[in-house]
Write an enzyme that holds these catalytic residues in place. Sequence first.
Site, PDB file in Angstrom:
ATOM      1  N   LYS A  78      59.173   9.092  76.695  1.00 51.48           N
ATOM      2  CA  LYS A  78      58.352  10.303  76.706  1.00 51.48           C
ATOM      3  C   LYS A  78      56.913   9.887  77.005  1.00 51.48           C
ATOM      4  O   LYS A  78      56.435   8.875  76.473  1.00 51.48           O
ATOM      5  CB  LYS A  78      58.448  10.989  75.338  1.00 51.48           C
ATOM      6  N   SER A 153      59.509  19.635  72.654  1.00 51.28           N
ATOM      7  CA  SER A 153      58.682  19.196  73.763  1.00 51.28           C
ATOM      8  C   SER A 153      59.240  17.983  74.503  1.00 51.28           C
ATOM      9  O   SER A 153      58.819  17.706  75.627  1.00 51.28           O
ATOM     10  CB  SER A 153      57.290  18.856  73.251  1.00 51.28           C
ATOM     11  N   SER A 177      61.045  18.501  68.147  1.00 53.31           N
ATOM     12  CA  SER A 177      61.008  18.152  69.565  1.00 53.31           C
ATOM     13  C   SER A 177      61.947  17.048  70.030  1.00 53.31           C
ATOM     14  O   SER A 177      62.034  16.795  71.229  1.00 53.31           O
ATOM     15  CB  SER A 177      59.584  17.790  69.975  1.00 53.31           C
TER      16      SER A 177
HETATM   17  N1  GLN Z   1      58.100  23.390  69.163  1.00 49.87           N
HETATM   18  C1  GLN Z   1      57.250  22.931  68.107  1.00 49.87           C
HETATM   19  C2  GLN Z   1      55.817  23.161  68.493  1.00 49.87           C
HETATM   20  O1  GLN Z   1      55.586  23.755  69.479  1.00 49.87           O
HETATM   21  C3  GLN Z   1      57.528  21.502  67.823  1.00 49.87           C
HETATM   22  C4  GLN Z   1      56.927  20.573  68.799  1.00 49.87           C
HETATM   23  C5  GLN Z   1      57.187  19.147  68.477  1.00 49.87           C
HETATM   24  O2  GLN Z   1      58.051  18.814  67.667  1.00 49.87           O
HETATM   25  N2  GLN Z   1      56.416  18.280  69.105  1.00 49.87           N
HETATM   26  O3  GLN Z   1      54.926  22.753  67.825  1.00 49.87           O
END
Ligand code: GLN
Length: 492
Positions: A78, A153, A177
């Site tokens: 990532k 994400s 995420s």
């Molecule tokens: N979808 C969640 C957010 O928008 C989690 C994102 C994440 O785990 N980085 O914050």
Amino acid sequence: MSVFDSIEQARQALDRHEISAAELTEHYLRRVQALDSQLGCFLHLDRQGALEQAELIDRSLAANRSAGRLAGIPLALKDILVTADQPTTCGSKVLEGWRASYDATVVERLRASGAVVLGKLNMDEFAMGSSNENSAYFPCKNPWDLRCVPGGSSGGSAAAVAADFCLGTLGTDTGGSIRQPASFCGVTGIKPTYGRVSRFGVIAFASSLDQVGPLARSVEDCAELLAVIAGHDPQDATTIEQPLEDYRQACRQPISGLRIGVPREVFSAGADPAVCDAVERALAELEQAGAILVEVGFPDMSRAVATYYVICTAEASSNLARYDGVRYGQRIGEDDGLLAMYQQTRRLLGAEVQRRILLGTFALSAGYYEAYYAKAQRVRTLIRRDFSDAFAACDVIATPTSPTAAFELGEKIDDPLQMYLADVFTISANLAGLPGISLPCGFSARGLPIGLQLLAKPLGEGELLRCGAAYQRLTDWHRRRPENLESDGVSR
Ligand code: GLN
């Protein structure tokens, strides 16, 4: 070229000299180059660096020198993990053209174990999002249906595994995420206990919630990657000093007598019927294999979502203050002044990131701190307590990973609240610092993967691996592959 279903299989072929690391790397690079234009998984592909690394490994393997447990295994990262030999953007235009001067600890550990890093993967800008549509470059798509999102994400990390672009990836999980995209793309992903894996060199979103973890085809492959990246790091004071469990061994433990807590009322009210059915079938299979199902409670999910969005935005507003147009990326002239700098940053940051900085700054401002941030911290303690009550009666807790299968691109992008609700089942674990895993457990009527989430007590990774690996010995959901990507002449 033969297909490798697991890291273990590739490991054996490499050790027996049936294939070289360079051939294996070339195979995956070719797949990416032929097919990724349909998906958008990679923000940066390091063809030359990967092949050089593979050749180095081949020399060690040829001399039968021990080259590490991941020697010659192609992986991808990532783009939130900093790397000295490749650019790091964190999915943002603010960092376009920036290069770190060092590797994140997890990257250093992968490299030391001989892994070949193919490149950097697409993600929501600064890891804020549930669909990958917040990437400042291009959205990544779901290999099972190109009209759908891969989740976020870490969407690029999940889609790259599902598309067979590499044998495993790393993602990060602040509120889901790793687990949510793993679920949307039909792969396995682990969010470790807070502090089990180093965050040194991981671009910070919400420091008290962020954790790095592996995504791969199977629980065993994830265990293999976790064993390499986990453990205390003197560079990260929040890492736990306790020695690692033997994760490989944990995957082989039988599950008879394992108590699985099921907060049934909570998830049947909050998830699609198809998702509930798939999870119920998975639970029945685990029960047949000797696990004991018990009803347990679960922290109030609407409170968890509200708490999460106060805490993560507050921490993000503080972490992202460094992207002020002075320190990183495309600098503007010194004489242009503060206003120009401010305008530049605003131009370069996406709408979701700006929204979160504003929300977080507000929640931390004088007069509101007590009402929002301090209160959220207190609710966080209650959530932790709810979990410890539940874990008095069980070893792991099972829920759906996400209330739905993957949704379509554009479906939720204009409705941040709907997007935030994609994480109702995952974010409580981050608030409590617990480890979690997502396992493929079925398909929706439309043919999209569904995920089963298991959570455990802090440092309960072994229990998750034990239960997850047993489930994957009983089922073959994790072996299914999307068929709609193949093009002539590109083998798996
Ligand atoms: N979808 C969640 C957010 O928008 C989690 C994102 C994440 O785990 N980085 O914050």
